[in-house]
Scaffold this motif. Structure first.
Motif, PDB file in Angstrom:
ATOM      1  N   VAL A  97     -35.538  66.013  12.702  1.00 23.48           N
ATOM      2  CA  VAL A  97     -35.294  67.003  11.655  1.00 23.48           C
ATOM      3  C   VAL A  97     -34.152  66.554  10.740  1.00 23.48           C
ATOM      4  O   VAL A  97     -34.254  66.636   9.502  1.00 23.48           O
ATOM      5  N   ILE A  98     -33.074  66.061  11.325  1.00 26.02           N
ATOM      6  CA  ILE A  98     -31.926  65.613  10.532  1.00 26.02           C
ATOM      7  C   ILE A  98     -32.306  64.440   9.642  1.00 26.02           C
ATOM      8  O   ILE A  98     -31.958  64.393   8.453  1.00 26.02           O
ATOM      9  N   THR A  99     -33.020  63.482  10.209  1.00 26.78           N
ATOM     10  CA  THR A  99     -33.442  62.309   9.427  1.00 26.78           C
ATOM     11  C   THR A  99     -34.335  62.720   8.266  1.00 26.78           C
ATOM     12  O   THR A  99     -34.168  62.238   7.132  1.00 26.78           O
ATOM     13  N   LEU A 100     -35.278  63.615   8.524  1.00 26.38           N
ATOM     14  CA  LEU A 100     -36.169  64.079   7.457  1.00 26.38           C
ATOM     15  C   LEU A 100     -35.395  64.786   6.358  1.00 26.38           C
ATOM     16  O   LEU A 100     -35.662  64.585   5.153  1.00 26.38           O
ATOM     17  N   CYS A 101     -34.428  65.601   6.729  1.00 25.51           N
ATOM     18  CA  CYS A 101     -33.619  66.312   5.734  1.00 25.51           C
ATOM     19  C   CYS A 101     -32.853  65.334   4.843  1.00 25.51           C
ATOM     20  O   CYS A 101     -32.789  65.513   3.613  1.00 25.51           O
ATOM     21  N   ILE A 102     -32.277  64.294   5.440  1.00 24.51           N
ATOM     22  CA  ILE A 102     -31.535  63.299   4.641  1.00 24.51           C
ATOM     23  C   ILE A 102     -32.477  62.567   3.699  1.00 24.51           C
ATOM     24  O   ILE A 102     -32.137  62.301   2.532  1.00 24.51           O
ATOM     25  N   LEU A 103     -33.675  62.239   4.170  1.00 26.79           N
ATOM     26  CA  LEU A 103     -34.646  61.558   3.312  1.00 26.79           C
ATOM     27  C   LEU A 103     -35.054  62.437   2.132  1.00 26.79           C
ATOM     28  O   LEU A 103     -35.220  61.947   1.007  1.00 26.79           O
ATOM     29  N   LEU A 104     -35.190  63.733   2.374  1.00 22.39           N
ATOM     30  CA  LEU A 104     -35.608  64.645   1.311  1.00 22.39           C
ATOM     31  C   LEU A 104     -34.521  64.830   0.256  1.00 22.39           C
ATOM     32  O   LEU A 104     -34.817  65.091  -0.919  1.00 22.39           O
ATOM     33  N   ILE A 105     -33.260  64.710   0.661  1.00 25.67           N
ATOM     34  CA  ILE A 105     -32.144  64.876  -0.289  1.00 25.67           C
ATOM     35  C   ILE A 105     -31.352  63.576  -0.419  1.00 25.67           C
ATOM     36  O   ILE A 105     -30.133  63.592  -0.581  1.00 25.67           O
ATOM     37  N   SER A 106     -32.055  62.456  -0.334  1.00 18.21           N
ATOM     38  CA  SER A 106     -31.373  61.150  -0.335  1.00 18.21           C
ATOM     39  C   SER A 106     -30.590  60.895  -1.613  1.00 18.21           C
ATOM     40  O   SER A 106     -29.551  60.225  -1.594  1.00 18.21           O
ATOM     41  N   ASP A 107     -31.057  61.443  -2.747  1.00 14.88           N
ATOM     42  CA  ASP A 107     -30.335  61.232  -4.006  1.00 14.88           C
ATOM     43  C   ASP A 107     -28.950  61.886  -3.977  1.00 14.88           C
ATOM     44  O   ASP A 107     -27.937  61.205  -4.221  1.00 14.88           O
ATOM     45  N   PRO A 108     -28.838  63.196  -3.673  1.00 16.35           N
ATOM     46  CA  PRO A 108     -27.483  63.784  -3.596  1.00 16.35           C
ATOM     47  C   PRO A 108     -26.629  63.191  -2.470  1.00 16.35           C
ATOM     48  O   PRO A 108     -25.399  63.119  -2.609  1.00 16.35           O
ATOM     49  N   VAL A 109     -27.262  62.779  -1.353  1.00 16.08           N
ATOM     50  CA  VAL A 109     -26.501  62.139  -0.284  1.00 16.08           C
ATOM     51  C   VAL A 109     -25.886  60.834  -0.784  1.00 16.08           C
ATOM     52  O   VAL A 109     -24.722  60.527  -0.510  1.00 16.08           O
ATOM     53  N   ALA A 110     -26.687  60.067  -1.548  1.00 17.42           N
ATOM     54  CA  ALA A 110     -26.181  58.797  -2.100  1.00 17.42           C
ATOM     55  C   ALA A 110     -25.014  59.047  -3.052  1.00 17.42           C
ATOM     56  O   ALA A 110     -24.023  58.305  -3.056  1.00 17.42           O
ATOM     57  N   ARG A 111     -25.119  60.098  -3.848  1.00 19.76           N
ATOM     58  CA  ARG A 111     -24.031  60.407  -4.784  1.00 19.76           C
ATOM     59  C   ARG A 111     -22.768  60.859  -4.040  1.00 19.76           C
ATOM     60  O   ARG A 111     -21.647  60.491  -4.420  1.00 19.76           O
ATOM     61  N   LEU A 112     -22.968  61.655  -2.991  1.00 22.99           N
ATOM     62  CA  LEU A 112     -21.820  62.198  -2.264  1.00 22.99           C
ATOM     63  C   LEU A 112     -21.088  61.125  -1.468  1.00 22.99           C
ATOM     64  O   LEU A 112     -19.858  61.025  -1.525  1.00 22.99           O
ATOM     65  N   PHE A 113     -21.846  60.295  -0.718  1.00 24.09           N
ATOM     66  CA  PHE A 113     -21.211  59.341   0.198  1.00 24.09           C
ATOM     67  C   PHE A 113     -20.879  58.005  -0.458  1.00 24.09           C
ATOM     68  O   PHE A 113     -19.878  57.375  -0.106  1.00 24.09           O
ATOM     69  N   PHE A 114     -21.719  57.581  -1.402  1.00 26.56           N
ATOM     70  CA  PHE A 114     -21.556  56.221  -1.934  1.00 26.56           C
ATOM     71  C   PHE A 114     -21.160  56.191  -3.404  1.00 26.56           C
ATOM     72  O   PHE A 114     -20.862  55.134  -3.941  1.00 26.56           O
ATOM     73  N   GLY A 115     -21.185  57.354  -4.058  1.00 31.11           N
ATOM     74  CA  GLY A 115     -20.671  57.427  -5.416  1.00 31.11           C
ATOM     75  C   GLY A 115     -21.677  57.257  -6.517  1.00 31.11           C
ATOM     76  O   GLY A 115     -21.297  57.166  -7.693  1.00 31.11           O
ATOM     77  N   GLY A 116     -22.986  57.207  -6.195  1.00 33.76           N
ATOM     78  CA  GLY A 116     -23.970  57.057  -7.257  1.00 33.76           C
ATOM     79  C   GLY A 116     -25.389  57.017  -6.735  1.00 33.76           C
ATOM     80  O   GLY A 116     -25.637  56.648  -5.580  1.00 33.76           O
ATOM     81  N   ALA A 117     -26.358  57.393  -7.601  1.00 32.77           N
ATOM     82  CA  ALA A 117     -27.767  57.410  -7.207  1.00 32.77           C
ATOM     83  C   ALA A 117     -28.309  56.011  -6.957  1.00 32.77           C
ATOM     84  O   ALA A 117     -29.338  55.855  -6.289  1.00 32.77           O
ATOM     85  N   GLU A 118     -27.650  54.982  -7.483  1.00 37.31           N
ATOM     86  CA  GLU A 118     -28.125  53.608  -7.274  1.00 37.31           C
ATOM     87  C   GLU A 118     -28.004  53.164  -5.819  1.00 37.31           C
ATOM     88  O   GLU A 118     -28.563  52.115  -5.438  1.00 37.31           O
ATOM     89  N   PHE A 119     -27.313  53.942  -5.005  1.00 34.59           N
ATOM     90  CA  PHE A 119     -27.161  53.595  -3.588  1.00 34.59           C
ATOM     91  C   PHE A 119     -28.138  54.370  -2.695  1.00 34.59           C
ATOM     92  O   PHE A 119     -27.898  54.530  -1.503  1.00 34.59           O
ATOM     93  N   ILE A 120     -29.241  54.832  -3.245  1.00 33.86           N
ATOM     94  CA  ILE A 120     -30.185  55.640  -2.480  1.00 33.86           C
ATOM     95  C   ILE A 120     -30.780  54.872  -1.303  1.00 33.86           C
ATOM     96  O   ILE A 120     -31.064  55.446  -0.250  1.00 33.86           O
ATOM     97  N   ASN A 121     -30.950  53.550  -1.467  1.00 37.16           N
ATOM     98  CA  ASN A 121     -31.482  52.747  -0.350  1.00 37.16           C
ATOM     99  C   ASN A 121     -30.529  52.741   0.847  1.00 37.16           C
ATOM    100  O   ASN A 121     -30.965  52.705   2.001  1.00 37.16           O
ATOM    101  N   LEU A 122     -29.232  52.783   0.571  1.00 40.04           N
ATOM    102  CA  LEU A 122     -28.256  52.869   1.657  1.00 40.04           C
ATOM    103  C   LEU A 122     -28.414  54.182   2.418  1.00 40.04           C
ATOM    104  O   LEU A 122     -28.338  54.216   3.652  1.00 40.04           O
ATOM    105  N   ALA A 123     -28.665  55.264   1.679  1.00 39.49           N
ATOM    106  CA  ALA A 123     -28.861  56.559   2.320  1.00 39.49           C
ATOM    107  C   ALA A 123     -30.124  56.558   3.178  1.00 39.49           C
ATOM    108  O   ALA A 123     -30.138  57.113   4.290  1.00 39.49           O
ATOM    109  N   ILE A 124     -31.185  55.922   2.716  1.00 41.43           N
ATOM    110  CA  ILE A 124     -32.448  55.881   3.468  1.00 41.43           C
ATOM    111  C   ILE A 124     -32.293  55.075   4.752  1.00 41.43           C
ATOM    112  O   ILE A 124     -32.722  55.497   5.836  1.00 41.43           O
ATOM    113  N   VAL A 125     -31.680  53.904   4.660  1.00 40.07           N
ATOM    114  CA  VAL A 125     -31.473  53.070   5.853  1.00 40.07           C
ATOM    115  C   VAL A 125     -30.557  53.790   6.838  1.00 40.07           C
ATOM    116  O   VAL A 125     -30.772  53.751   8.060  1.00 40.07           O
ATOM    117  N   SER A 126     -29.544  54.459   6.326  1.00 42.56           N
ATOM    118  CA  SER A 126     -28.634  55.205   7.206  1.00 42.56           C
ATOM    119  C   SER A 126     -29.375  56.316   7.938  1.00 42.56           C
ATOM    120  O   SER A 126     -29.146  56.548   9.133  1.00 42.56           O
TER     121      SER A 126
END
Length: 476
Positions: A97-126
């Protein structure tokens, strides 16, 4: 087998094994930092690990410690199968459930943790790493609970080597951003599959037992926020640094943390050997005294080990890393001491798990986490990355002190005054290093020897006993 031998054997064997696995990243650290164009890439990789370390405890929800505790309630195979199976299916469901939630909101997660939407692949691998790491933690647990030390050690060493066998070629091909996170995911997935094959008979769909799960949830849920507080201690400093100073400074801090956390080798060795020892001796009549003595002796060793690192670190750090990372050396002692304080806290708070009253640990950790966060937010803008290190160690100090006070009042701990004398002497040594002898290796070694001899004098009875036993073994 005597209790002393049981503890020492587990500590040393897991120590050597864990050290072998953890030495691999330490050996590779100077190589990896030189393969990257600048410190910011290491900073982003470390932020990926920060995200994983935040969400993995949420996915596990304290089930690892709860199943470890329940496993020793009954030695029948059927009961233990139900304990392991119930824990696994619970954690797999929550982590999915947690993994699916992060995948669904990977864009805002990338902005929050890594500072930009260009890091969305980092959020997916994480997100994928969170799922395999959380599930793998439960699947490998039976190997630990059966004390199959060699199997556990060999597999963890192998996956550590595999991680760098993958990441180094990726770095050579220019995948600076994704190399370490992708390698971490593949290593975690490989570990999960290997332990699943080894422990397949310890889990079964038909063995799920809701009544056992309810008991484990009651034990585990109060522990889950504890791991989130651990995350505050170890990770919020990185986020504060990124916000105040940038990803480059976060990379410098991450390298200092890797070196400082050589003590993590000791902590990991202890943690792997401690749980089996603690729960297998929890019914002994002198359990409180035994636990208190372990706390005391480990406390002295931790303080002396940190003092030695302070004396020796300057030439070693300068040799290993380029000038870009030189500013991180001031953080090393703080970050070396922090995992050792966590080790002491877990020795103390294990008493609460033994009596199945884990909720007071939340108060202890909340106090420490609040101190940690407040100091980091205030100090990082003022004095740089050292402020994050000060906040981290201060948080652990507050938590450990609170645990001693609470458990002493509960009659579950009895620590002697000699430890406080050693701590006072160490505090003086630490202040002398920071304000008067920073970088003066000769003076610091002289001060260390004085501290060491003073500690041996205070514990001369124990030191004499160890010497006699060693001499008898040599003679025999």
């Amino acid at each position: 087998m005597s209790r002393a031998r049981l503890f020492v054997e587990n500590f040393l064997i897991y120590g050597l094994g864990t050290m072998a696995a953890k030495v691999v990243p330490l050996v590779m650290l100077p190589i990896v930092t030189r393969l990257m164009p600048d410190a910011s890439f290491f900073g982003y990789s470390d932020l990926s690990n920060t995200l994983v370390s935040l969400m993995q405890p949420v996915a596990v929800m304290g089930m690892y410690d709860a199943m470890f505790r329940m496993y020793f309630d009954d030695d029948s195979d059927g009961f233990r199968l139900r304990v392991c199976s119930s824990a696994l299916f619970f954690v797999v469901g929550v982590s999915a459930v947690i993994t699916l939630c992060i995948l669904l909101i990977s864009d805002p997660v990338a902005r929050l943790f890594f500072g930009g939407a260009e890091f969305i692949n980092l959020a997916i691998v994480s997100a994928a790493t969170i799922f395999v790491s959380a599930s793998g933690q439960i699947i490998q647990a039976p190997t630990r609970m059966m004390n199959q030390r060699s199997v556990y050690i060999v597999i963890n060493l192998g996956t550590a080597v595999l991680s760098y066998a993958i990441s180094v070629p990726l770095l050579l091909f220019g995948e600076y951003l994704m190399a370490l996170p992708v390698a971490a995911f593949i290593a975690a997935a490989s570990s999960l599959l290997i332990f699943a094959a080894i422990n397949r008979r310890r889990f079964s769909f038909g063995a799920f037992d809701f009544s056992i799960l309810k008991t484990m949830v009651a034990i585990g849920i109060p522990l889950m926020p504890s791991f989130l507080f651990y995350w505050v201690f170890s990770s919020t400093g990185r986020l504060v640094i990124v916000s105040a100073l940038g990803a480059g400074a976060a990379g410098v801090y991450a390298v200092a943390a890797k070196i400082g956390q050589i003590s993590q080798l000791i902590y990991n060795a202890f943690a792997q050997g401690w749980q089996y020892f603690a729960f297998s001796t929890m019914g002994d009549d002198d359990q409180v005294k035994l636990n208190s003595r372990v706390f005391e002796y480990l406390g002295v060793v931790s303080l002396l080990g940190t003092a030695l690192v302070i004396a020796a670190m300057d030439p070693v750090y300068s040799l290993l890393f380029s000038e870009e990372y030189a500013g991180g050396i001031v953080c090393v002692p703080y970050l070396f001491l922090a995992p050792l304080l966590l080790m002491l806290y877990q020795v103390a708070v294990n008493q609460l798990i033994v009596v199945k009253r884990t909720w007071p640990s939340l108060i202890m950790l909340a106090l420490g986490a609040a101190a940690c966060f407040f100091l980091q937010v205030e100090l990082v803008p003022l004095i740089g990355i050292e402020g994050a290190a000060i906040g981290t160690v201060a948080g652990y100090l507050v938590t450990t002190a609170a645990s001693i006070v609470v458990l002493t009042l509960m009659g579950l701990m009895a620590v002697r005054r000699r430890l406080w004398a050693v701590f006072a002497a160490f505090s003086v040594y630490f202040l002398l290093w920071r304000f008067f002898f920073f970088g003066n290796t000769v003076a610091l070694f002289a001060l260390f020897m004085s501290l060491a001899f003073s500690s041996v004098f205070l514990y001369r009875k124990e030191a004499s006993e160890i010497g006699r036993r060693f001499f008898r073994k040599r003679v025999n």
